[in-house]
Motif scaffolding. Structure first.
Motif, PDB file in Angstrom:
ATOM      1  N   UNK A 219      38.078  28.600  33.171  1.00 55.04           N
ATOM      2  CA  UNK A 219      38.008  27.880  31.894  1.00 55.04           C
ATOM      3  C   UNK A 219      37.447  28.809  30.831  1.00 55.04           C
ATOM      4  N   UNK A 220      38.099  28.845  29.677  1.00 56.73           N
ATOM      5  CA  UNK A 220      37.615  29.654  28.570  1.00 56.73           C
ATOM      6  C   UNK A 220      36.483  28.935  27.839  1.00 56.73           C
ATOM      7  N   UNK A 221      36.582  27.604  27.741  1.00 52.51           N
ATOM      8  CA  UNK A 221      35.576  26.836  27.016  1.00 52.51           C
ATOM      9  C   UNK A 221      35.283  25.526  27.707  1.00 52.51           C
ATOM     10  N   UNK A 222      34.060  25.030  27.529  1.00 50.14           N
ATOM     11  CA  UNK A 222      33.638  23.791  28.180  1.00 50.14           C
ATOM     12  C   UNK A 222      34.387  22.576  27.651  1.00 50.14           C
ATOM     13  N   UNK A 223      34.972  22.664  26.468  1.00 50.87           N
ATOM     14  CA  UNK A 223      35.656  21.504  25.907  1.00 50.87           C
ATOM     15  C   UNK A 223      37.000  21.224  26.564  1.00 50.87           C
ATOM     16  N   UNK A 224      37.490  22.167  27.359  1.00 50.70           N
ATOM     17  CA  UNK A 224      38.769  21.978  28.042  1.00 50.70           C
ATOM     18  C   UNK A 224      38.564  21.282  29.378  1.00 50.70           C
ATOM     19  N   UNK A 225      39.615  20.633  29.912  1.00 49.53           N
ATOM     20  CA  UNK A 225      39.475  19.946  31.202  1.00 49.53           C
ATOM     21  C   UNK A 225      39.117  20.921  32.318  1.00 49.53           C
ATOM     22  N   UNK A 226      38.325  20.454  33.257  1.00 49.89           N
ATOM     23  CA  UNK A 226      38.054  21.211  34.482  1.00 49.89           C
ATOM     24  C   UNK A 226      39.209  20.927  35.436  1.00 49.89           C
ATOM     25  N   UNK A 227      39.877  21.984  35.889  1.00 51.63           N
ATOM     26  CA  UNK A 227      41.063  21.829  36.725  1.00 51.63           C
ATOM     27  C   UNK A 227      40.801  22.402  38.110  1.00 51.63           C
ATOM     28  N   UNK A 228      40.999  21.578  39.132  1.00 53.50           N
ATOM     29  CA  UNK A 228      40.880  22.037  40.516  1.00 53.50           C
ATOM     30  C   UNK A 228      42.238  21.918  41.182  1.00 53.50           C
ATOM     31  N   UNK A 229      42.526  22.864  42.034  1.00 53.01           N
ATOM     32  CA  UNK A 229      43.839  22.977  42.660  1.00 53.01           C
ATOM     33  C   UNK A 229      43.687  23.077  44.168  1.00 53.01           C
ATOM     34  N   UNK A 230      44.482  22.294  44.888  1.00 52.29           N
ATOM     35  CA  UNK A 230      44.579  22.435  46.343  1.00 52.29           C
ATOM     36  C   UNK A 230      45.546  23.584  46.612  1.00 52.29           C
ATOM     37  N   UNK A 231      44.995  24.710  47.020  1.00 48.40           N
ATOM     38  CA  UNK A 231      45.790  25.938  47.078  1.00 48.40           C
ATOM     39  C   UNK A 231      46.476  26.052  48.444  1.00 48.40           C
ATOM     40  N   UNK A 232      47.681  25.506  48.499  1.00 50.53           N
ATOM     41  CA  UNK A 232      48.508  25.589  49.704  1.00 50.53           C
ATOM     42  C   UNK A 232      49.912  25.991  49.284  1.00 50.53           C
ATOM     43  N   UNK A 233      50.372  27.127  49.799  1.00 48.60           N
ATOM     44  CA  UNK A 233      51.704  27.600  49.447  1.00 48.60           C
ATOM     45  C   UNK A 233      51.814  28.075  48.020  1.00 48.60           C
ATOM     46  N   UNK A 234      50.683  28.360  47.400  1.00 48.53           N
ATOM     47  CA  UNK A 234      50.662  28.788  46.007  1.00 48.53           C
ATOM     48  C   UNK A 234      49.667  29.924  45.809  1.00 48.53           C
ATOM     49  N   UNK A 235      49.904  30.692  44.755  1.00 46.71           N
ATOM     50  CA  UNK A 235      48.985  31.727  44.305  1.00 46.71           C
ATOM     51  C   UNK A 235      48.615  31.446  42.855  1.00 46.71           C
ATOM     52  N   UNK A 236      47.471  31.977  42.434  1.00 45.65           N
ATOM     53  CA  UNK A 236      46.970  31.777  41.077  1.00 45.65           C
ATOM     54  C   UNK A 236      46.595  33.126  40.473  1.00 45.65           C
ATOM     55  N   UNK A 237      47.019  33.377  39.246  1.00 44.61           N
ATOM     56  CA  UNK A 237      46.606  34.571  38.506  1.00 44.61           C
ATOM     57  C   UNK A 237      46.318  34.173  37.065  1.00 44.61           C
ATOM     58  N   UNK A 238      45.261  34.740  36.502  1.00 43.46           N
ATOM     59  CA  UNK A 238      44.860  34.442  35.128  1.00 43.46           C
ATOM     60  C   UNK A 238      44.678  35.741  34.354  1.00 43.46           C
ATOM     61  N   UNK A 239      45.155  35.746  33.115  1.00 47.09           N
ATOM     62  CA  UNK A 239      44.937  36.862  32.201  1.00 47.09           C
ATOM     63  C   UNK A 239      44.298  36.308  30.938  1.00 47.09           C
ATOM     64  N   UNK A 240      43.247  36.992  30.442  1.00 43.04           N
ATOM     65  CA  UNK A 240      42.573  36.497  29.242  1.00 43.04           C
ATOM     66  C   UNK A 240      42.007  37.614  28.397  1.00 43.04           C
ATOM     67  N   UNK A 241      41.847  37.336  27.097  1.00 44.24           N
ATOM     68  CA  UNK A 241      41.327  38.349  26.183  1.00 44.24           C
ATOM     69  C   UNK A 241      39.810  38.479  26.258  1.00 44.24           C
ATOM     70  N   UNK A 242      39.168  37.665  27.099  1.00 39.66           N
ATOM     71  CA  UNK A 242      37.715  37.676  27.234  1.00 39.66           C
ATOM     72  C   UNK A 242      37.244  38.534  28.405  1.00 39.66           C
ATOM     73  N   UNK A 243      38.159  39.099  29.160  1.00 39.72           N
ATOM     74  CA  UNK A 243      37.770  39.811  30.377  1.00 39.72           C
ATOM     75  C   UNK A 243      37.307  41.240  30.088  1.00 39.72           C
ATOM     76  N   UNK A 244      38.132  42.016  29.452  1.00 41.50           N
ATOM     77  CA  UNK A 244      37.778  43.399  29.136  1.00 41.50           C
ATOM     78  C   UNK A 244      38.137  43.658  27.679  1.00 41.50           C
ATOM     79  N   UNK A 245      37.186  44.125  26.933  1.00 40.69           N
ATOM     80  CA  UNK A 245      37.416  44.395  25.517  1.00 40.69           C
ATOM     81  C   UNK A 245      36.258  45.218  24.978  1.00 40.69           C
ATOM     82  N   UNK A 246      36.445  45.761  23.783  1.00 46.84           N
ATOM     83  CA  UNK A 246      35.322  46.344  23.050  1.00 46.84           C
ATOM     84  C   UNK A 246      35.432  45.881  21.609  1.00 46.84           C
ATOM     85  N   UNK A 247      34.333  45.928  20.896  1.00 45.02           N
ATOM     86  CA  UNK A 247      34.303  45.495  19.506  1.00 45.02           C
ATOM     87  C   UNK A 247      33.948  46.666  18.607  1.00 45.02           C
ATOM     88  N   UNK A 248      34.606  46.714  17.473  1.00 42.99           N
ATOM     89  CA  UNK A 248      34.355  47.786  16.509  1.00 42.99           C
ATOM     90  C   UNK A 248      34.710  47.264  15.119  1.00 42.99           C
TER      91      UNK A 248
END
Length: 332
Positions: A219-248
């Motif tokens: 979850x990026x923010x607390x205001x969004x729904x909390x989502x839980x998944x029964x992981x059977x026969x599936x894979x999950x991947x997430x990409x976000x702009x909050x993971x690696x960055x620098x500021x200038x």
């Protein structure tokens, strides 16, 4: 508010029984510059040899595809002289072919030759930057990027180095490693497991008490729904702009680079999560959708019936959008 996702293939009647004397065991370690873990239901006496097999699979991926290890097949290709042909191991070829398919489908939003740009921006093995590179430096790197320059001899399983191309599988290799561990556990007769490498997940079966492998989506923010998944026969991947960055200069430069422009993406997409039966596919798709503009990304996923969740930074805060395939997994 909680949201529960359950794949339609998950039913107690469809799952194989747990072996006699089996219990839940955990393996963990580090590989590919990140942490990995395996939860599996097996007899305790099998744990040692299963652990050795898991490590062998991860070591094979590193030996072929690491852009950090100078002796890997990928690194040796990257520094090879122009005009040289390189015979590819089967695993390397599988990842390259998938990368090229996504490069073509996305019109270059995914590009396995993005290595020079990744290094230029300080998101690879090169030193981390605290300021953006200059325009000339970016253009010089961009001139060495272009998946259409790759010449693959599929029959001979060979790849030509035309000169200066630099492969980077960091947007697909972790997912592939998860799939390799899944295949290994299947060959070893383990039917119930949850595999994770660097945040990419894939699960099969259930725990000894019959409960699914419940995982919570990022979850990026607390205001969004909390989502839980029964992981059977599936894979999950997430990409976000909050993971690696620098500021200038008051601006954030995220690690998601658009190979077509040479710059980090500037659109409002904060994160994208993809659900897919194969983790390599989910991993690559998360990158494709993270590079494309939000509306274009949604259309790309929806047209192909991919289950995806998008979080966009809007004027009123974070906004969520999900594809029909994602919504079809929801349970009341």
């Amino acid at each position: 508010m909680n949201r529960v996702l359950v794949p339609h293939t998950l039913s107690p009647e469809s799952l194989p029984p747990h072996p006699d004397g089996a219990s839940l065991h955990a393996l963990k370690g580090r590989s590919m510059g990140t942490a990995w873990s395996v939860l599996m239901v097996c007899p305790a006496e099998d744990l040692r040899w299963l652990g050795a097999g898991v490590q062998q699979e991860l070591d094979r991926v590193v030996a072929q595809m690491s852009h950090w290890e100078p002796d890997s097949d990928l690194c040796r290709y990257n520094v090879a002289p122009a005009g040289s042909w390189h015979r590819l191991p089967a695993e390397f070829l599988e990842v390259l072919e998938a990368s090229l398919a996504y490069a073509q489908a996305s019109d270059g939003a995914f590009d396995p030759t993005i290595g020079p740009l990744v290094d230029t921006w300080g998101f690879g093995p090169a030193p981390v930057r605290d300021a953006p590179p200059g325009t000339q430096e970016i253009e010089a790197a961009r001139a060495r990027v272009g998946w259409r320059q790759l010449r693959l001899d599929e029959a001979g399983q060979r790849l030509l180095q035309p000169g200066g191309l630099q492969l980077d599988f960091s947007s697909i290799a972790k997912g592939y490693a998860v799939d390799q561990l899944a295949r290994y556990l299947g060959r070893a007769g383990v039917d119930h497991w949850l595999v994770e490498v660097g945040g990419e997940l894939r699960g099969q079966g259930c725990k000894p008490d019959g409960q699914p492998w419940w995982v919570e989506l990022e979850r990026v923010g607390e205001e969004l729904p909390r989502t839980v998944l029964a992981l059977h026969g599936l894979a999950v991947a997430t990409s976000g702009d909050y993971r690696r960055y620098f500021e200038h200069g008051g601006r954030r430069y995220a690690h998601t680079l658009d190979p077509r422009s040479g710059w980090p993406v500037t659109h409002a997409l904060a994160s994208v999560t993809v659900l897919h039966p194969e983790c390599m596919q989910a991993d690559a798709l998360a990158t494709v959708l993270g590079v494309l503009a939000p509306d274009e990304a949604y259309d790309f996923a929806a047209r192909r019936n991919f289950a995806a969740q998008f979080v966009v930074r809007g004027a009123a805060g974070l906004e969520e959008r999900t594809t029909p395939a994602f919504e079809a997994l929801a349970r009341d």
